[in-house]
Design an enzyme around this catalytic site. Structure first.
Site, PDB file in Angstrom:
ATOM      1  N   SER A 217      -4.112  -1.166  -1.257  1.00  0.00           N
ATOM      2  CA  SER A 217      -2.709  -0.753  -1.214  1.00  0.00           C
ATOM      3  C   SER A 217      -2.262  -0.599   0.224  1.00  0.00           C
ATOM      4  O   SER A 217      -2.997  -0.041   1.045  1.00  0.00           O
ATOM      5  CB  SER A 217      -2.511   0.582  -1.933  1.00  0.00           C
ATOM      6  OG  SER A 217      -1.215   1.099  -1.708  1.00  0.00           O
ATOM      7  N   MET A 218      -1.058  -1.102   0.530  1.00  0.00           N
ATOM      8  CA  MET A 218      -0.485  -0.894   1.852  1.00  0.00           C
ATOM      9  C   MET A 218       0.033   0.535   1.988  1.00  0.00           C
ATOM     10  O   MET A 218      -0.337   1.261   2.910  1.00  0.00           O
ATOM     11  CB  MET A 218       0.663  -1.868   2.113  1.00  0.00           C
ATOM     12  CG  MET A 218       1.373  -1.627   3.450  1.00  0.00           C
ATOM     13  SD  MET A 218       2.726  -2.776   3.762  1.00  0.00           S
ATOM     14  CE  MET A 218       3.996  -2.128   2.668  1.00  0.00           C
ATOM     15  N   ARG A 219       0.906   0.958   1.059  1.00  0.00           N
ATOM     16  CA  ARG A 219       1.559   2.260   1.174  1.00  0.00           C
ATOM     17  C   ARG A 219       0.564   3.412   1.115  1.00  0.00           C
ATOM     18  O   ARG A 219       0.653   4.361   1.887  1.00  0.00           O
ATOM     19  CB  ARG A 219       2.613   2.416   0.068  1.00  0.00           C
ATOM     20  CG  ARG A 219       3.996   1.928   0.449  1.00  0.00           C
ATOM     21  CD  ARG A 219       4.813   1.584  -0.770  1.00  0.00           C
ATOM     22  NE  ARG A 219       4.206   0.487  -1.505  1.00  0.00           N
ATOM     23  CZ  ARG A 219       4.345  -0.800  -1.171  1.00  0.00           C
ATOM     24  NH1 ARG A 219       5.088  -1.122  -0.139  1.00  0.00           N
ATOM     25  NH2 ARG A 219       3.749  -1.755  -1.848  1.00  0.00           N
ATOM     26  N   THR A 220      -0.379   3.351   0.183  1.00  0.00           N
ATOM     27  CA  THR A 220      -1.318   4.461   0.043  1.00  0.00           C
ATOM     28  C   THR A 220      -2.172   4.623   1.288  1.00  0.00           C
ATOM     29  O   THR A 220      -2.327   5.724   1.817  1.00  0.00           O
ATOM     30  CB  THR A 220      -2.207   4.267  -1.200  1.00  0.00           C
ATOM     31  OG1 THR A 220      -1.373   4.217  -2.359  1.00  0.00           O
ATOM     32  CG2 THR A 220      -3.196   5.415  -1.348  1.00  0.00           C
TER      33      THR A 220
ATOM     34  N   ARG B  82      -8.391   6.220  -4.403  1.00  0.00           N
ATOM     35  CA  ARG B  82      -7.496   5.324  -5.148  1.00  0.00           C
ATOM     36  C   ARG B  82      -8.399   4.400  -5.967  1.00  0.00           C
ATOM     37  O   ARG B  82      -9.049   3.505  -5.427  1.00  0.00           O
ATOM     38  CB  ARG B  82      -6.610   4.532  -4.189  1.00  0.00           C
ATOM     39  CG  ARG B  82      -5.661   3.548  -4.887  1.00  0.00           C
ATOM     40  CD  ARG B  82      -4.831   2.780  -3.880  1.00  0.00           C
ATOM     41  NE  ARG B  82      -4.113   1.682  -4.486  1.00  0.00           N
ATOM     42  CZ  ARG B  82      -2.871   1.735  -4.957  1.00  0.00           C
ATOM     43  NH1 ARG B  82      -2.201   2.866  -4.895  1.00  0.00           N
ATOM     44  NH2 ARG B  82      -2.288   0.675  -5.487  1.00  0.00           N
TER      45      ARG B  82
ATOM     46  N   HIS C 175      -0.653   8.752 -11.274  1.00  0.00           N
ATOM     47  CA  HIS C 175      -0.353   8.555  -9.844  1.00  0.00           C
ATOM     48  C   HIS C 175       0.448   9.750  -9.337  1.00  0.00           C
ATOM     49  O   HIS C 175       1.616   9.636  -8.992  1.00  0.00           O
ATOM     50  CB  HIS C 175       0.437   7.260  -9.678  1.00  0.00           C
ATOM     51  CG  HIS C 175       0.470   6.717  -8.281  1.00  0.00           C
ATOM     52  ND1 HIS C 175      -0.125   7.366  -7.212  1.00  0.00           N
ATOM     53  CD2 HIS C 175       1.039   5.585  -7.761  1.00  0.00           C
ATOM     54  CE1 HIS C 175       0.067   6.650  -6.110  1.00  0.00           C
ATOM     55  NE2 HIS C 175       0.765   5.571  -6.418  1.00  0.00           N
TER      56      HIS C 175
ATOM     57  N   GLN D  43       2.506   9.771  -5.897  1.00  0.00           N
ATOM     58  CA  GLN D  43       3.758   9.021  -5.954  1.00  0.00           C
ATOM     59  C   GLN D  43       4.871   9.866  -6.563  1.00  0.00           C
ATOM     60  O   GLN D  43       6.001   9.879  -6.085  1.00  0.00           O
ATOM     61  CB  GLN D  43       3.572   7.742  -6.770  1.00  0.00           C
ATOM     62  CG  GLN D  43       4.842   6.910  -6.922  1.00  0.00           C
ATOM     63  CD  GLN D  43       5.334   6.333  -5.622  1.00  0.00           C
ATOM     64  OE1 GLN D  43       4.630   5.589  -4.957  1.00  0.00           O
ATOM     65  NE2 GLN D  43       6.573   6.668  -5.239  1.00  0.00           N
TER      66      GLN D  43
ATOM     67  N   ASN E 201       0.562   4.155 -15.849  1.00  0.00           N
ATOM     68  CA  ASN E 201       0.138   5.383 -15.169  1.00  0.00           C
ATOM     69  C   ASN E 201       1.298   6.134 -14.523  1.00  0.00           C
ATOM     70  O   ASN E 201       1.270   7.370 -14.421  1.00  0.00           O
ATOM     71  CB  ASN E 201      -0.949   5.084 -14.131  1.00  0.00           C
ATOM     72  CG  ASN E 201      -0.560   4.013 -13.121  1.00  0.00           C
ATOM     73  OD1 ASN E 201       0.518   3.420 -13.186  1.00  0.00           O
ATOM     74  ND2 ASN E 201      -1.452   3.740 -12.184  1.00  0.00           N
TER      75      ASN E 201
ATOM     76  N   ASP F 207       9.152  -0.266 -12.199  1.00  0.00           N
ATOM     77  CA  ASP F 207       7.808  -0.613 -11.725  1.00  0.00           C
ATOM     78  C   ASP F 207       7.533  -2.046 -12.160  1.00  0.00           C
ATOM     79  O   ASP F 207       8.237  -2.596 -13.025  1.00  0.00           O
ATOM     80  CB  ASP F 207       6.769   0.347 -12.320  1.00  0.00           C
ATOM     81  CG  ASP F 207       5.398   0.245 -11.644  1.00  0.00           C
ATOM     82  OD1 ASP F 207       5.281  -0.485 -10.632  1.00  0.00           O
ATOM     83  OD2 ASP F 207       4.455   0.898 -12.124  1.00  0.00           O
TER      84      ASP F 207
ATOM     85  N   SER G 186       0.703  -4.563 -13.892  1.00  0.00           N
ATOM     86  CA  SER G 186       0.072  -3.834 -12.795  1.00  0.00           C
ATOM     87  C   SER G 186      -1.194  -4.542 -12.336  1.00  0.00           C
ATOM     88  O   SER G 186      -1.639  -5.534 -12.941  1.00  0.00           O
ATOM     89  CB  SER G 186      -0.258  -2.398 -13.237  1.00  0.00           C
ATOM     90  OG  SER G 186       0.913  -1.707 -13.587  1.00  0.00           O
ATOM     91  N   MET G 187      -1.782  -4.025 -11.246  1.00  0.00           N
ATOM     92  CA  MET G 187      -3.033  -4.564 -10.737  1.00  0.00           C
ATOM     93  C   MET G 187      -4.094  -4.540 -11.836  1.00  0.00           C
ATOM     94  O   MET G 187      -4.282  -3.540 -12.507  1.00  0.00           O
ATOM     95  CB  MET G 187      -3.495  -3.743  -9.529  1.00  0.00           C
ATOM     96  CG  MET G 187      -4.483  -4.442  -8.630  1.00  0.00           C
ATOM     97  SD  MET G 187      -4.861  -3.440  -7.164  1.00  0.00           S
ATOM     98  CE  MET G 187      -3.248  -3.299  -6.421  1.00  0.00           C
TER      99      MET G 187
ATOM    100  N   CYS H  23       8.473   2.448  -7.272  1.00  0.00           N
ATOM    101  CA  CYS H  23       7.280   2.878  -6.528  1.00  0.00           C
ATOM    102  C   CYS H  23       6.755   1.815  -5.570  1.00  0.00           C
ATOM    103  O   CYS H  23       5.924   2.129  -4.710  1.00  0.00           O
ATOM    104  CB  CYS H  23       6.187   3.321  -7.504  1.00  0.00           C
ATOM    105  SG  CYS H  23       5.797   2.120  -8.783  1.00  0.00           S
ATOM    106  N   LEU H  24       7.207   0.564  -5.694  1.00  0.00           N
ATOM    107  CA  LEU H  24       6.819  -0.543  -4.826  1.00  0.00           C
ATOM    108  C   LEU H  24       5.306  -0.834  -4.921  1.00  0.00           C
ATOM    109  O   LEU H  24       4.528   0.073  -5.185  1.00  0.00           O
ATOM    110  CB  LEU H  24       7.224  -0.286  -3.379  1.00  0.00           C
ATOM    111  CG  LEU H  24       8.722  -0.106  -3.110  1.00  0.00           C
ATOM    112  CD1 LEU H  24       8.956   0.150  -1.603  1.00  0.00           C
ATOM    113  CD2 LEU H  24       9.541  -1.298  -3.568  1.00  0.00           C
TER     114      LEU H  24
ATOM    115  N   ARG I  18       6.290   9.185   0.693  1.00  0.00           N
ATOM    116  CA  ARG I  18       4.879   9.232   0.310  1.00  0.00           C
ATOM    117  C   ARG I  18       4.096  10.021   1.356  1.00  0.00           C
ATOM    118  O   ARG I  18       3.288  10.892   1.029  1.00  0.00           O
ATOM    119  CB  ARG I  18       4.299   7.807   0.194  1.00  0.00           C
ATOM    120  CG  ARG I  18       4.635   7.069  -1.073  1.00  0.00           C
ATOM    121  CD  ARG I  18       3.908   7.611  -2.295  1.00  0.00           C
ATOM    122  NE  ARG I  18       2.467   7.579  -2.145  1.00  0.00           N
ATOM    123  CZ  ARG I  18       1.709   6.511  -2.425  1.00  0.00           C
ATOM    124  NH1 ARG I  18       2.275   5.390  -2.859  1.00  0.00           N
ATOM    125  NH2 ARG I  18       0.397   6.554  -2.278  1.00  0.00           N
TER     126      ARG I  18
END
Length: 357
Positions: free
Chosen positions: A105-108, A156, A183, A186, A214, A275, A279-280, A315-316, A343
């Site tokens: 994840s970039m943001r996390t 994560r 999550h 978030q 989630n 969202d 998802s992943m 949430c991106l 975040r």
């Protein structure tokens, strides 16, 4: 679905040391092994730098905490955010955080690592191949080793059971950066964003549109703490976890509805939330899902039916042109980028709380 079941401070002098508290027991989440308290650190006494309430050892689910605790963390996030640029509050000096990622994840990563650094600490990034948690090394062994080196662990992960096992065997706080079940960090960022732009969380109509994933479980956890009208609008067969919905309704703090009627759901919404449809770990289903989810795409026309008061959150990352149109994300009532920034601020407040700073 997978198996599921907050150094030196600002000012001229160091003010005081506070011992961190232990997490209250939560029988429904399984037994917890005895764990040592997080190491105490110096904190600043005056104004915005003052600790916000009692420390908890882990941050795993929003509804593990009382309304006063959640609102205290949100107030702390807003205060620290407003003063962050001063560089005077460094409660994480000489502290380190291990960040376990089985999901990239970039943001996390950036929000946790940058936030911890801005408050004086050092974060260690552990990618999926570095640990191979649960395969190369037992989860409980990873917890014991990392907690002997670090002051806090952020994870994560895919499996929620791995998170619970980390928390059970860790001697330091574990913060949930995301699992397939929920999550919570978030949602803390979302709540901070809603509070900033609507001035309140209590009593809002919060409408989620899309897969009952989630994110929805954490929204219900937030609704279990702060009263609101929560609606999940999703296609048939893609509802959130039934036990989580039932628990929310049983608690009776908020009105919780799951519906397949997007037109009715959206009326009078204060918050419209989107969202990705797949998802992943579900990308092989993306094509099939797109046909089923197309009626749930958030468009400018749909937002107009919500009313002029409605704000849009996501949430991106967003797949523009699928779950939401480009026009909605770029509209004046879209707050997805302030939401993404929050975040870092919300997570800083969470870490301050669990570390007792």
């Amino acid at each position: 679905r997978p198996g599921w079941r907050g150094a030196a401070a600002g000012g001229e002098e160091m003010a005081s040391l506070q011992a961190a508290g232990r997490a209250r027991p939560r029988a429904a989440r399984g037994p917890r092994a005895a764990r040592r308290q997080p190491r105490a650190g110096p904190v600043a006494a005056p104004g915005w730098a003052h600790p916000a309430g009692e420390c908890k050892s882990h941050f795993l689910h929003i509804d593990d905490f009382s309304r006063a605790e959640i609102e205290g963390m949100l107030d702390r996030a807003a205060s620290v955010k407003a003063n962050l640029s001063k560089g005077e509050f460094l409660p994480f000096r000489n502290k380190s955080m291990a960040m376990i990622f089985t999901k990239p994840s970039m943001r996390t990563r950036v929000s946790f690592e940058t936030g911890f650094f801005k408050l004086g600490g050092h974060a260690v990034y552990l990618d999926p191949d570095s640990i191979q948690i649960g395969t190369r090394e037992a989860t409980k062994d990873v917890a014991r080793v990392l907690s002997s080196y670090n002051d806090v662990i952020m994870a994560r992960l895919f499996a929620h059971s791995d998170l619970l096992e980390l928390a059970e065997y860790s001697g330091v706080p574990v913060v949930n950066g995301l699992t397939d079940y929920n999550h919570p960090c978030q949602l803390m960022a979302d709540a901070l964003t809603i509070q900033e732009h609507l001035g309140r969380i209590e009593g809002i109509k919060f409408v989620y549109v899309g897969d009952g994933n989630n994110m929805v479980h954490s929204m219900i956890e937030l609704a279990n703490v702060i009263p609101m009208e929560f609606v999940c609008a999703c296609p048939e067969g893609f509802e959130p976890d039934a036990a989580t919905v039932a628990k929310g309704k049983e608690k009776g703090v908020s009105s919780i509805t799951v519906t397949h009627d997007i037109e009715e759901a959206i009326k009078g919404a204060d918050v419209v939330y989107g969202d990705v449809w797949a998802s992943m770990g579900q990308k092989d289903e993306a094509e099939a899902r797109e046909k089923l989810f197309q009626p749930f795409q958030v468009t400018s026309e749909l937002m107009a039916k919500a009313g002029p008061q409605a704000m849009y959150l996501h949430c991106l990352p967003a797949e523009r042109g699928r779950e939401v149109t480009d026009a909605v994300i770029e509209a004046p009532n879209s707050f997805v980028f302030p939401q993404a920034e929050n975040r870092m601020h919300a997570q800083n407040a969470v870490m301050l709380h669990v570390l007792g700073c």
